[in-house]
Write a protein that holds these residues in place. Structure first.
Motif, PDB file in Angstrom:
ATOM      1  N   SER A  88       0.442  -1.295   0.074  1.00 50.91           N
ATOM      2  CA  SER A  88       0.579   0.338   0.026  1.00 50.91           C
ATOM      3  C   SER A  88       0.359   1.256   0.272  1.00 50.91           C
ATOM      4  O   SER A  88       0.437   2.895  -1.107  1.00 50.91           O
ATOM      5  N   GLU A  89       2.223   0.817   1.027  1.00 49.06           N
ATOM      6  CA  GLU A  89       2.709   2.557   0.878  1.00 49.06           C
ATOM      7  C   GLU A  89       3.491   2.561  -0.500  1.00 49.06           C
ATOM      8  O   GLU A  89       3.416   3.454  -0.766  1.00 49.06           O
ATOM      9  N   LEU A  90       3.965   1.408  -0.932  1.00 50.82           N
ATOM     10  CA  LEU A  90       4.867   1.400  -2.149  1.00 50.82           C
ATOM     11  C   LEU A  90       3.724   2.504  -3.497  1.00 50.82           C
ATOM     12  O   LEU A  90       4.124   3.221  -4.457  1.00 50.82           O
ATOM     13  N   CYS A  91       1.933   1.675  -3.425  1.00 49.00           N
ATOM     14  CA  CYS A  91       1.164   2.359  -3.878  1.00 49.00           C
ATOM     15  C   CYS A  91       0.729   3.783  -4.101  1.00 49.00           C
ATOM     16  O   CYS A  91       0.772   4.754  -5.046  1.00 49.00           O
ATOM     17  N   LYS A  92       0.991   3.915  -2.230  1.00 49.29           N
ATOM     18  CA  LYS A  92       0.614   5.576  -2.121  1.00 49.29           C
ATOM     19  C   LYS A  92       2.234   6.111  -2.904  1.00 49.29           C
ATOM     20  O   LYS A  92       1.522   7.219  -3.869  1.00 49.29           O
ATOM     21  N   GLU A  93       3.487   5.785  -3.227  1.00 47.66           N
ATOM     22  CA  GLU A  93       4.092   6.475  -3.533  1.00 47.66           C
ATOM     23  C   GLU A  93       4.374   6.248  -4.435  1.00 47.66           C
ATOM     24  O   GLU A  93       4.651   7.841  -5.620  1.00 47.66           O
ATOM     25  N   LYS A  94       3.597   5.757  -5.339  1.00 46.26           N
ATOM     26  CA  LYS A  94       3.400   5.776  -6.919  1.00 46.26           C
ATOM     27  C   LYS A  94       2.431   6.730  -7.604  1.00 46.26           C
ATOM     28  O   LYS A  94       2.855   7.024  -8.664  1.00 46.26           O
ATOM     29  N   LEU A  95       1.387   6.667  -6.673  1.00 46.88           N
ATOM     30  CA  LEU A  95       0.535   7.146  -6.852  1.00 46.88           C
ATOM     31  C   LEU A  95       0.804   8.667  -6.730  1.00 46.88           C
ATOM     32  O   LEU A  95       0.500   9.993  -7.885  1.00 46.88           O
ATOM     33  N   VAL A  96       1.468   9.441  -5.885  1.00 46.83           N
ATOM     34  CA  VAL A  96       1.975  10.435  -5.583  1.00 46.83           C
ATOM     35  C   VAL A  96       2.951  10.979  -6.655  1.00 46.83           C
ATOM     36  O   VAL A  96       2.979  12.071  -7.393  1.00 46.83           O
ATOM     37  N   ARG A  97       3.969  10.269  -7.060  1.00 45.65           N
ATOM     38  CA  ARG A  97       4.544  10.470  -8.707  1.00 45.65           C
ATOM     39  C   ARG A  97       4.495  10.284  -9.712  1.00 45.65           C
ATOM     40  O   ARG A  97       4.438  11.400 -10.155  1.00 45.65           O
ATOM     41  N   ALA A  98       3.029   9.453  -9.708  1.00 46.92           N
ATOM     42  CA  ALA A  98       2.225   9.738 -11.147  1.00 46.92           C
ATOM     43  C   ALA A  98       1.484  10.808 -11.348  1.00 46.92           C
ATOM     44  O   ALA A  98       1.411  11.604 -12.585  1.00 46.92           O
ATOM     45  N   GLU A  99       0.655  11.291  -9.505  1.00 44.04           N
ATOM     46  CA  GLU A  99       0.165  12.710  -9.536  1.00 44.04           C
ATOM     47  C   GLU A  99       1.075  13.498 -10.494  1.00 44.04           C
ATOM     48  O   GLU A  99       0.218  14.065 -10.910  1.00 44.04           O
ATOM     49  N   ALA A 100       2.029  14.066  -9.984  1.00 42.26           N
ATOM     50  CA  ALA A 100       3.265  14.916 -10.026  1.00 42.26           C
ATOM     51  C   ALA A 100       3.402  14.672 -10.944  1.00 42.26           C
ATOM     52  O   ALA A 100       3.353  15.643 -12.553  1.00 42.26           O
ATOM     53  N   ARG A 101       3.995  13.836 -12.207  1.00 38.50           N
ATOM     54  CA  ARG A 101       4.390  13.556 -13.191  1.00 38.50           C
ATOM     55  C   ARG A 101       3.132  13.926 -13.821  1.00 38.50           C
ATOM     56  O   ARG A 101       3.043  15.134 -15.422  1.00 38.50           O
ATOM     57  N   GLN A 102       2.250  14.214 -13.860  1.00 44.90           N
ATOM     58  CA  GLN A 102       0.536  14.349 -14.668  1.00 44.90           C
ATOM     59  C   GLN A 102       0.677  15.662 -14.048  1.00 44.90           C
ATOM     60  O   GLN A 102       0.025  15.773 -15.645  1.00 44.90           O
ATOM     61  N   ALA A 103       0.815  16.075 -13.614  1.00 44.61           N
ATOM     62  CA  ALA A 103       1.200  17.853 -13.307  1.00 44.61           C
ATOM     63  C   ALA A 103       1.616  17.960 -13.797  1.00 44.61           C
ATOM     64  O   ALA A 103       1.737  19.228 -14.625  1.00 44.61           O
ATOM     65  N   GLN A 104       3.235  17.439 -13.527  1.00 47.91           N
ATOM     66  CA  GLN A 104       3.899  18.007 -14.954  1.00 47.91           C
ATOM     67  C   GLN A 104       3.793  18.738 -16.666  1.00 47.91           C
ATOM     68  O   GLN A 104       3.884  19.004 -17.067  1.00 47.91           O
TER      69      GLN A 104
END
Length: 151
Positions: free
Chosen positions: A111-127
């Motif tokens: 779950s923590e890994l998924c949250k980290e991936k989600l945060v990175r994906a959201e950051a990448r999406q925002a970028q």
């Protein structure tokens, strides 16, 4: 001659009286001994009955004690079996608890890994959206420049 016969008969009579007294005395001694033996016999019979009663009581108590021992052994075996079952249940539950504990930590880590991936994906999406916005602005500028150049 009669005097001698009388003396002899008198002495026989006295001797017979002494024998009779001796026999009476012996008879009374024997009767006394018989009564003593009868008294001892009665006492021995009483003692025998007392011992027999005690023996029967002790035998009954012994049998009851043996029954109690058999019952206690049966209960002991039953309790030992129950203890073994409870130990086995505790062992199984402990293993299940350990498994659930490790599963929880594994799921939590995932779950923590998924949250980290989600945060990175959201950051990448925002970028990327920022890049898309910049590129749209660039496209608009270029279109505006092309339109100005065409006019």
């Amino acid at each position: 001659k009669y005097n001698a016969d009388l003396a002899m008969v008198g002495s026989k009579y006295n001797k017979t009286l002494e024998d009779l007294k001796s026999r009476d005395h012996r008879l009374s001694d024997l009767k006394k001994a018989i009564s003593d033996v009868k008294a001892k016999l009665a006492q021995q019979k009483n003692l025998y009955e007392s011992v027999r009663t005690d023996r029967n009581l002790y035998s009954k108590n012994y049998i009851e004690s043996q029954d109690e021992i058999v019952d206690m052994k049966r209960k002991f075996k039953l309790m030992t079996h129950q203890i073994d079952q409870l130990r086995e249940e505790i062992k199984e539950k402990d293993q299940e608890l350990n498994k659930n504990h490790f599963d929880y930590h594994r799921v939590n880590k995932t779950s923590e890994l998924c949250k980290e991936k989600l945060v990175r994906a959201e950051a990448r999406q925002a970028q990327l959206q920022a890049n898309v916005g910049q590129q749209r602005n660039s496209i608009k500028k270029l279109e505006a420049t092309i339109q100005e150049a065409e006019q």
